[in-house]
Structure formats: C-alpha cells, structure tokens
Design an enzyme around this catalytic site. Structure first.
Site, mmCIF file in Angstrom:
data_model
loop_
_atom_site.group_PDB
_atom_site.id
_atom_site.type_symbol
_atom_site.label_atom_id
_atom_site.label_comp_id
_atom_site.label_asym_id
_atom_site.label_seq_id
_atom_site.Cartn_x
_atom_site.Cartn_y
_atom_site.Cartn_z
ATOM 1 N N LYS A 9 0.826 -1.200 0.000
ATOM 2 C CA LYS A 9 0.000 0.000 0.000
ATOM 3 C C LYS A 9 0.873 1.268 0.000
ATOM 4 O O LYS A 9 2.094 1.192 0.207
ATOM 5 C CB LYS A 9 -0.939 -0.060 1.202
ATOM 6 C CG LYS A 9 -1.939 -1.242 1.128
ATOM 7 C CD LYS A 9 -2.860 -1.239 2.337
ATOM 8 C CE LYS A 9 -3.899 -2.346 2.247
ATOM 9 N NZ LYS A 9 -4.847 -2.286 3.409
ATOM 10 N N TYR A 49 -12.917 -3.097 -2.599
ATOM 11 C CA TYR A 49 -13.367 -3.095 -1.202
ATOM 12 C C TYR A 49 -14.885 -2.935 -1.120
ATOM 13 O O TYR A 49 -15.401 -2.227 -0.258
ATOM 14 C CB TYR A 49 -12.660 -1.978 -0.430
ATOM 15 C CG TYR A 49 -11.185 -2.247 -0.152
ATOM 16 C CD1 TYR A 49 -10.776 -3.395 0.532
ATOM 17 C CD2 TYR A 49 -10.199 -1.337 -0.541
ATOM 18 C CE1 TYR A 49 -9.433 -3.638 0.806
ATOM 19 C CE2 TYR A 49 -8.853 -1.567 -0.270
ATOM 20 C CZ TYR A 49 -8.482 -2.718 0.410
ATOM 21 O OH TYR A 49 -7.154 -2.952 0.688
ATOM 22 N N PHE A 57 -15.124 4.321 8.003
ATOM 23 C CA PHE A 57 -13.721 4.594 7.677
ATOM 24 C C PHE A 57 -13.451 4.590 6.173
ATOM 25 O O PHE A 57 -12.339 4.928 5.748
ATOM 26 C CB PHE A 57 -12.786 3.589 8.381
ATOM 27 C CG PHE A 57 -13.044 2.142 8.036
ATOM 28 C CD1 PHE A 57 -12.557 1.583 6.858
ATOM 29 C CD2 PHE A 57 -13.762 1.329 8.901
ATOM 30 C CE1 PHE A 57 -12.789 0.251 6.542
ATOM 31 C CE2 PHE A 57 -13.995 -0.013 8.602
ATOM 32 C CZ PHE A 57 -13.515 -0.548 7.416
ATOM 33 N N ARG A 85 -1.474 -14.396 4.435
ATOM 34 C CA ARG A 85 -2.257 -13.765 5.507
ATOM 35 C C ARG A 85 -1.520 -13.945 6.838
ATOM 36 O O ARG A 85 -1.520 -13.040 7.666
ATOM 37 C CB ARG A 85 -3.672 -14.367 5.594
ATOM 38 C CG ARG A 85 -4.567 -14.141 4.387
ATOM 39 C CD ARG A 85 -5.071 -12.732 4.203
ATOM 40 N NE ARG A 85 -5.822 -12.222 5.313
ATOM 41 C CZ ARG A 85 -6.547 -11.094 5.248
ATOM 42 N NH1 ARG A 85 -6.625 -10.379 4.113
ATOM 43 N NH2 ARG A 85 -7.178 -10.640 6.299
ATOM 44 N N THR A 91 -5.626 -7.601 10.619
ATOM 45 C CA THR A 91 -6.022 -6.303 10.060
ATOM 46 C C THR A 91 -5.816 -5.178 11.073
ATOM 47 O O THR A 91 -5.250 -4.131 10.745
ATOM 48 C CB THR A 91 -7.517 -6.342 9.669
ATOM 49 O OG1 THR A 91 -7.745 -7.463 8.824
ATOM 50 C CG2 THR A 91 -7.937 -5.059 8.968
ATOM 51 N N ARG A 102 2.509 -6.433 9.588
ATOM 52 C CA ARG A 102 1.729 -5.383 10.250
ATOM 53 C C ARG A 102 2.132 -5.251 11.725
ATOM 54 O O ARG A 102 2.211 -4.142 12.255
ATOM 55 C CB ARG A 102 0.238 -5.688 10.119
ATOM 56 C CG ARG A 102 -0.282 -5.459 8.686
ATOM 57 C CD ARG A 102 -1.653 -6.076 8.497
ATOM 58 N NE ARG A 102 -2.295 -5.674 7.253
ATOM 59 C CZ ARG A 102 -3.432 -6.220 6.817
ATOM 60 N NH1 ARG A 102 -4.024 -7.182 7.503
ATOM 61 N NH2 ARG A 102 -3.970 -5.806 5.684
ATOM 62 N N ASN A 112 -2.058 0.110 6.939
ATOM 63 C CA ASN A 112 -1.500 -1.146 7.450
ATOM 64 C C ASN A 112 -0.656 -1.883 6.413
ATOM 65 O O ASN A 112 -0.558 -3.111 6.428
ATOM 66 C CB ASN A 112 -2.617 -2.026 8.033
ATOM 67 C CG ASN A 112 -3.653 -2.391 6.989
ATOM 68 O OD1 ASN A 112 -3.526 -2.023 5.826
ATOM 69 N ND2 ASN A 112 -4.662 -3.126 7.384
ATOM 70 N N HIS A 115 -1.947 -5.475 1.406
ATOM 71 C CA HIS A 115 -3.188 -6.209 1.121
ATOM 72 C C HIS A 115 -2.822 -7.617 0.681
ATOM 73 O O HIS A 115 -1.869 -7.806 -0.082
ATOM 74 C CB HIS A 115 -3.971 -5.537 -0.020
ATOM 75 C CG HIS A 115 -5.063 -6.433 -0.543
ATOM 76 N ND1 HIS A 115 -6.280 -6.554 0.083
ATOM 77 C CD2 HIS A 115 -5.089 -7.313 -1.588
ATOM 78 C CE1 HIS A 115 -7.009 -7.457 -0.565
ATOM 79 N NE2 HIS A 115 -6.313 -7.924 -1.590
ATOM 80 N N GLU A 126 -9.194 -11.025 -7.852
ATOM 81 C CA GLU A 126 -8.345 -9.831 -7.683
ATOM 82 C C GLU A 126 -7.190 -9.824 -8.679
ATOM 83 O O GLU A 126 -6.806 -8.762 -9.192
ATOM 84 C CB GLU A 126 -7.839 -9.784 -6.231
ATOM 85 C CG GLU A 126 -8.985 -9.498 -5.265
ATOM 86 C CD GLU A 126 -8.600 -9.543 -3.790
ATOM 87 O OE1 GLU A 126 -7.413 -9.785 -3.463
ATOM 88 O OE2 GLU A 126 -9.502 -9.316 -2.959
HETATM 89 O O1 CDP Z 1 -6.861 -5.934 4.647
HETATM 90 P P1 CDP Z 1 -7.624 -7.011 5.371
HETATM 91 O O2 CDP Z 1 -8.156 -8.087 4.456
HETATM 92 O O3 CDP Z 1 -6.842 -7.569 6.526
HETATM 93 O O4 CDP Z 1 -8.902 -6.302 6.056
HETATM 94 P P2 CDP Z 1 -10.348 -5.888 5.456
HETATM 95 O O5 CDP Z 1 -11.341 -6.113 6.553
HETATM 96 O O6 CDP Z 1 -10.581 -6.530 4.143
HETATM 97 O O7 CDP Z 1 -10.212 -4.298 5.296
HETATM 98 C C1 CDP Z 1 -9.570 -3.756 4.169
HETATM 99 C C2 CDP Z 1 -8.792 -2.539 4.605
HETATM 100 O O8 CDP Z 1 -9.672 -1.542 5.120
HETATM 101 C C3 CDP Z 1 -7.813 -2.777 5.750
HETATM 102 O O9 CDP Z 1 -6.625 -3.404 5.341
HETATM 103 C C4 CDP Z 1 -7.602 -1.358 6.234
HETATM 104 O O10 CDP Z 1 -6.725 -0.629 5.368
HETATM 105 C C5 CDP Z 1 -9.014 -0.776 6.102
HETATM 106 N N1 CDP Z 1 -9.739 -0.862 7.384
HETATM 107 C C6 CDP Z 1 -9.799 0.276 8.181
HETATM 108 O O11 CDP Z 1 -9.301 1.330 7.805
HETATM 109 N N2 CDP Z 1 -10.458 0.215 9.403
HETATM 110 C C7 CDP Z 1 -11.044 -0.928 9.818
HETATM 111 N N3 CDP Z 1 -11.683 -0.950 11.000
HETATM 112 C C8 CDP Z 1 -10.979 -2.082 9.011
HETATM 113 C C9 CDP Z 1 -10.311 -2.020 7.791
HETATM 114 MG MG MG Z 2 -9.608 -7.992 3.033
#
Ligand code: CDP
Ligand code: MG
Length: 133
Positions: A9, A49, A57, A85, A91, A102, A112, A115, A126
């Site tokens: 990112k 997303y 957010f 992962r 996350t 992370r 973070n 992805h 994707e």
């Molecule tokens: O990236 P990951 O698959 O671990 O998490 P996700 O639930 O698919 O969320 C995608 C992205 O949204 C995260 O990697 C964060 O950058 C953002 N996010 C956030 O800003 N605040 C949260 N509470 C959850 C996700």
């Molecule tokens: Mg995700």
C-alpha cells in the site's frame, strides 16, 4: 500452484519498506511472478473493497489508498493465500502479532502496509482485476 494477489500500500512505498516486505515474502520461499506499480482511483477501490463501502472509515481509506502508488504483485506457492495472511498479520494493528509485517511496522489499522487476498476464489478475482487475464 496456488496464487494470491498482494499489494504493498502507499505507506509501504512512501516509508521505503518495499524491499523489507519483499524480502519477507522471498524468505518464506513464495515466488513473486508479476509486479507492477500503479496508482489506484476511487472507482477500482469501490470494486476491490465492495464489502466496506458503507463503513465509516471508507472515505479516509480511499484518501489513503489514492495518496500514492502501490506495488501490485502476484505471489505463488503451496497454500500461499493463507500463508501470506499469516505473515501479514491481523487487520487491526493492535491485534497483529510481533514478527508479522503489520505487527512489526503498522501503528494504524487503516495504514497497514499490505493487502493480501482472503480466499483462493477472491485471489483469482483480484488477480484478474489488477493484472487482467
Ligand atoms: O486488509 P484485510 O483483508 O486484513 O482487512 P479488510 O477487513 O478486508 O479491510 C480492508 C482494509 O480496510 C484494511 O486493510 C484497512 O486498510 C481498512 N480498514 C480500516 O481502515 N479500518 C477498519 N476498522 C478495518 C479495515
Ligand atoms: Mg480484506
């Protein structure tokens, strides 16, 4: 061979952590088969997303994700979706274990660093989204 979509990112690029993160992927003996640097726009983020567009957010996340280029990658290996992962970490930055990407480098849940696809099925969607056929 299983494949996953990985994206470093904008914060990873700006902080000069691309090499560090790529080293961790290589140390795990996963194979990086494709890379390209791209700048995302809101349209593709709404698609990528889609499960998050209604979250509070989301606008801040779009601002962050469009703030600079990302490094898009295809990574290959046995069980690479789950394996990536694991080395990424959780996350939420406070839940990401030390020793994960992370856990070691993020102090924000939005910014973070990385992805990684969350299932084999989503990985193929994707990869198609960002690399085409
Ligand atoms: O990236 P990951 O698959 O671990 O998490 P996700 O639930 O698919 O969320 C995608 C992205 O949204 C995260 O990697 C964060 O950058 C953002 N996010 C956030 O800003 N605040 C949260 N509470 C959850 C996700
Ligand atoms: Mg995700």
């Amino acid at each position: 061979m299983e494949r996953t979509y990985i994206m470093l990112k904008p914060d990873a690029v700006k902080r000069g952590l691309m090499g560090e993160i790529i080293s961790r992927i290589e140390r795990k003996a996963f194979k990086i088969t494709n890379v390209k640097m791209i700048t995302l726009n809101e349209e593709i983020l709404r698609e990528h997303y889609a499960h998050l567009v209604d979250k509070p957010f989301f606008p801040d996340m779009v601002t962050y994700m469009t703030s600079g280029p990302v490094l898009a990658m295809i990574v290959e290996g046995d069980d690479v979706v789950k394996g990536m992962r694991n080395i990424m970490g959780a996350t939420k930055w406070l839940e990401a274990e030390a020793g994960t990407i992370r856990g070691d480098y993020a102090n924000s849940t939005t910014e973070n660093l990385i992805h990684g696809s969350d299932s084999v099925e989503n990985a193929e969607i994707e990869i198609k989204r960002f690399f085409g056929e």
